[in-house]
Design a protein around this motif. Structure first.
Motif, short mmCIF file in Angstrom:
data_model
loop_
_atom_site.label_atom_id
_atom_site.label_comp_id
_atom_site.label_asym_id
_atom_site.label_seq_id
_atom_site.Cartn_x
_atom_site.Cartn_y
_atom_site.Cartn_z
N ASP A 147 20.28 4.21 77.31
CA ASP A 147 20.55 4.91 78.30
C ASP A 147 21.73 4.97 78.96
OD1 ASP A 147 18.01 6.51 78.23
OD2 ASP A 147 17.15 4.82 79.34
N LYS A 148 22.86 4.13 78.41
CA LYS A 148 23.97 3.85 79.14
C LYS A 148 25.10 4.77 78.23
CE LYS A 148 22.83 0.45 81.90
NZ LYS A 148 23.07 -0.88 81.56
N THR A 149 26.14 5.09 78.67
CA THR A 149 27.34 5.68 78.01
C THR A 149 28.25 4.83 77.38
OG1 THR A 149 26.98 7.35 79.71
CG2 THR A 149 29.06 7.40 78.43
N MET A 150 28.57 5.01 75.98
CA MET A 150 29.51 4.59 75.18
C MET A 150 30.70 5.57 75.08
SD MET A 150 29.61 3.02 71.32
CE MET A 150 29.16 1.29 71.71
N GLY A 151 31.71 4.93 75.38
CA GLY A 151 32.93 5.89 75.36
C GLY A 151 33.83 5.23 74.12
N ILE A 152 34.00 6.14 73.13
CA ILE A 152 34.76 5.87 72.00
C ILE A 152 36.16 6.53 71.91
CG2 ILE A 152 34.90 6.25 69.43
CD1 ILE A 152 31.92 5.87 69.36
N VAL A 153 37.14 5.51 71.95
CA VAL A 153 38.63 5.95 71.75
C VAL A 153 38.94 5.96 70.32
CG1 VAL A 153 40.95 5.62 72.53
CG2 VAL A 153 39.03 5.16 74.30
N GLY A 154 38.83 7.32 69.93
CA GLY A 154 39.09 7.36 68.54
C GLY A 154 38.25 7.75 67.73
N LEU A 155 37.74 8.64 67.43
CA LEU A 155 36.40 9.07 66.52
C LEU A 155 36.85 9.56 65.37
CD1 LEU A 155 33.48 9.45 67.14
CD2 LEU A 155 33.68 11.76 67.22
N GLY A 156 37.43 8.49 64.56
CA GLY A 156 37.68 8.65 63.15
C GLY A 156 36.69 8.04 62.39
N ARG A 157 36.73 7.47 61.15
CA ARG A 157 35.56 6.95 60.36
C ARG A 157 34.86 6.03 60.89
NH1 ARG A 157 39.73 7.14 56.26
NH2 ARG A 157 39.35 8.84 54.64
N ILE A 158 35.59 4.89 61.55
CA ILE A 158 34.93 3.74 62.10
C ILE A 158 34.53 4.31 63.45
CG2 ILE A 158 35.43 1.32 63.07
CD1 ILE A 158 37.48 1.19 60.85
N GLY A 159 35.03 5.01 64.26
CA GLY A 159 34.67 5.21 65.63
C GLY A 159 33.29 6.25 65.44
N ALA A 160 33.32 6.93 64.26
CA ALA A 160 32.13 7.59 64.31
C ALA A 160 31.06 6.93 63.84
CB ALA A 160 32.31 8.80 63.21
N PHE A 169 20.64 2.91 69.63
CA PHE A 169 20.29 2.03 70.70
C PHE A 169 19.97 2.98 72.00
CE2 PHE A 169 22.03 -1.09 67.97
CZ PHE A 169 21.50 -2.34 68.56
N GLY A 170 19.81 4.29 71.64
CA GLY A 170 19.31 5.16 72.66
C GLY A 170 20.67 5.47 73.98
N MET A 171 21.77 5.29 73.11
CA MET A 171 23.01 5.35 74.09
C MET A 171 23.49 6.66 74.04
SD MET A 171 25.18 1.79 73.72
CE MET A 171 26.04 2.08 75.28
N ASN A 172 23.94 7.52 75.05
CA ASN A 172 24.87 8.56 75.19
C ASN A 172 26.45 8.35 74.73
OD1 ASN A 172 22.68 10.01 76.61
ND2 ASN A 172 23.29 8.56 78.48
N VAL A 173 26.94 9.22 74.03
CA VAL A 173 28.19 8.91 73.37
C VAL A 173 29.23 10.10 74.03
CG1 VAL A 173 29.56 8.72 71.25
CG2 VAL A 173 27.24 7.89 71.30
N VAL A 174 30.37 9.46 74.44
CA VAL A 174 31.62 10.57 74.69
C VAL A 174 32.73 10.11 73.79
CG1 VAL A 174 30.87 11.18 77.02
CG2 VAL A 174 32.18 9.03 76.94
N TYR A 175 33.67 10.72 73.60
CA TYR A 175 34.93 10.50 73.05
C TYR A 175 35.98 10.98 73.29
CZ TYR A 175 35.54 14.55 70.03
OH TYR A 175 35.56 15.86 69.74
N HIS A 176 37.14 10.40 73.02
CA HIS A 176 38.61 10.91 73.22
C HIS A 176 39.37 10.79 72.03
CE1 HIS A 176 42.03 12.68 75.14
NE2 HIS A 176 42.62 11.63 74.71
N ASN A 177 39.81 11.74 71.48
CA ASN A 177 41.13 11.87 70.41
C ASN A 177 42.20 12.64 70.86
OD1 ASN A 177 39.05 10.48 68.39
ND2 ASN A 177 38.95 12.41 67.20
N ARG A 178 43.40 12.22 70.36
CA ARG A 178 44.43 13.21 70.78
C ARG A 178 44.16 14.65 70.20
NH1 ARG A 178 49.79 10.54 67.77
NH2 ARG A 178 48.22 10.23 66.03
N THR A 179 43.32 14.68 69.13
CA THR A 179 42.90 16.13 68.85
C THR A 179 41.45 15.96 68.59
OG1 THR A 179 43.45 15.73 66.52
CG2 THR A 179 45.10 16.95 67.63
N ARG A 180 40.91 17.04 68.92
CA ARG A 180 39.14 16.93 69.12
C ARG A 180 38.78 16.76 67.68
NH1 ARG A 180 35.54 20.69 72.92
NH2 ARG A 180 33.66 20.23 72.20
#
Length: 321
Positions: A147-160, A169-180
Motif C-alpha cells: 500500500d506504499k507508493t513506488m516512484g520510478i524515474v525512468g520507465l524503460g526496460r528495467i524500470g518497467a 508487493f501491493g504497491m502503487n506505482v508512479v513514474y517520470h520520464n522525459r517523454t511519457r
C-alpha cells in the motif's frame, strides 16, 4: 586474423568462439584501479577491436591515437563512457548489450530495497556480533511496502520490470520520464505518469533507472532530496552520478529521508565516506547484472557483434553507432 583486446577478464569460456578465428588479448587492471586514457591507448595500440567496460574512458584521444580501431564492443547496456561523436567521426562501430540484464538488475533493485526497508545488513551484523540474546519487541524495526507508493524515474526496460515486481508487493506505482511511456507499458505496470516534483514528494520509495547524461547528472540533488518524504527510501541501480552523494549524505544525516540502497557510485570504486557511516544505507559493488546467466549472455552478445563486424557483415547486432 584480427586482434581483439578485452580490457577485463570475462566469464570463463565466453571468448572461446572468438579465439578460433582471431587473436584475443585479455587484460586485467590492478585491483580496484580504473584505467586512464593513456593506459587504454597503450592497450589498444594496433588492436582492431576493443571490448570495454563502463570504467574505460573511450574518448576522442583514444580514437585519434588508435587508427587501426574498427570497433568498440561495450560489455554493458550504458555507453556514457564512450564519446559516440568521436567514434562516428573516426568510423568506429560501437555496440552494447541492451535488454539482457533487465531482470537481473530489477531483481537487484528489489534486493537492495528489501534489505533497506527491513534493515537486513544491520540484522546480520547484530547476529554475527553475538548480540542476539533474546527476541525483542522493538529491535531493528523496519517498514512494510504494501500500500506504499513506488516512484520510478525512468520507465524503460528495467524500470518497467521493477514496476511489475512492485505490483506483486501491493504497491502503487508512479513514474517520470522525459517523454511519457507507451500506453501499453503503462497498462502492464499500472504506472501513473507524474512530474518529477510530484513523484519525489509523494513516493515512499524512489527508484532510479534513467541513463546518465547532462540532464540527469545530479538529478537527485539537495533540492530533490528536500522534496522527498522523511520516511522515503532512495534506490539507485542506474548510474552513480545521477545522485549528488554529498547531498545524499547531508539528507541522511539530517533525517530528511529514511534510507538509501545503492549499487552504483559517483566515483567508482570510491564511495563517499559519509555513506559508510550511515547504518540506514545498503551498499553493493555494482552487482546489477551479476548473475552467471546474464554475464554469460553479455559476452555472447559482444562476441556476436564482433564476429559480424570483422566478417564485413552489413547488419551488426546490438549496434549503437
Amino acid at each position: 586474423m584480427a586482434h581483439v583486446v578485452v580490457t577485463r577478464p570475462l566469464v570463463e569460456g565466453g571468448l572461446t568462439e572468438l579465439r578460433k578465428d582471431h587473436t584475443v588479448t585479455v587484460c586485467d587492471p590492478p585491483e580496484g584501479a580504473a584505467r586512464s586514457e593513456e593506459e587504454l591507448i597503450a592497450l589498444a595500440d594496433g588492436a582492431d577491436v576493443l571490448l570495454t567496460v563502463l570504467a574505460d574512458p573511450v574518448t576522442e584521444r583514444v580514437f585519434a591515437a588508435c587508427p587501426d580501431l574498427k570497433m568498440v564492443a561495450q560489455y554493458a547496456v550504458g555507453i556514457d563512457n564512450i564519446d559516440l561523436d568521436a567514434a562516428q567521426a573516426h568510423d568506429v562501430v560501437v555496440t552494447h548489450t541492451p535488454g539482457v540484464l533487465t531482470d537481473a538488475t530489477a531483481d537487484m533493485a528489489w534486493a537492495l530495497l528489501l534489505a533497506a526497508a527491513r534493515r537486513v545488513p544491520a540484522a546480520d551484523d547484530y547476529v554475527r556480533e553475538g548480540q542476539f540474546e533474546r527476541w525483542e519487541t522493538t529491535l531493528l524495526l523496519g517498514t512494510e511496502l504494501a500500500d506504499k507508493t513506488m516512484g520510478i524515474v525512468g520507465l524503460g526496460r528495467i524500470g518497467a520490470a521493477v514496476a511489475r515486481r512492485a505490483l506483486g508487493f501491493g504497491m502503487n506505482v508512479v513514474y517520470h520520464n522525459r517523454t511519457r511511456a507507451n500506453p501499453t507499458v503503462e497498462r502492464q505496470t499500472s504506472a501513473q505518469y507524474v512530474e518529477l516534483e510530484e513523484l519525489l514528494s509523494t513516493s515512499d520509495v524512489v527508484s532510479l533507472h534513467c541513463p546518465l547524461n547532462e540532464d540527469s547528472r545530479h538529478l537527485i540533488d539537495a533540492a530533490a532530496l528536500g522534496r522527498m518524504k522523511d520516511e522515503a527510501i532512495l534506490v539507485n541501480t542506474a548510474r552513480g552520478a545521477v545522485v549528488d552523494e554529498a547531498a545524499l549524505v547531508e539528507a541522511l544525516s539530517a533525517g530528511s529521508i529514511a534510507g538509501a540502497a545503492l549499487d552504483v557510485f559517483e566515483d567508482e570504486p570510491d564511495v563517499h565516506p559519509g555513506l559508510m557511516e550511515q547504518d540506514r544505507v545498503v551498499l553493493a559493488p555494482h552487482l546489477g547484472s551479476a548473475t552467471t546467466e546474464t554475464r554469460t549472455e553479455m559476452v555472447h552478445m559482444c562476441v556476436e557483434s564482433i564476429r559480424a563486424r570483422l566478417s564485413g557483415a552489413e547488419e551488426i547486432p546490438h549496434r549503437a553507432v
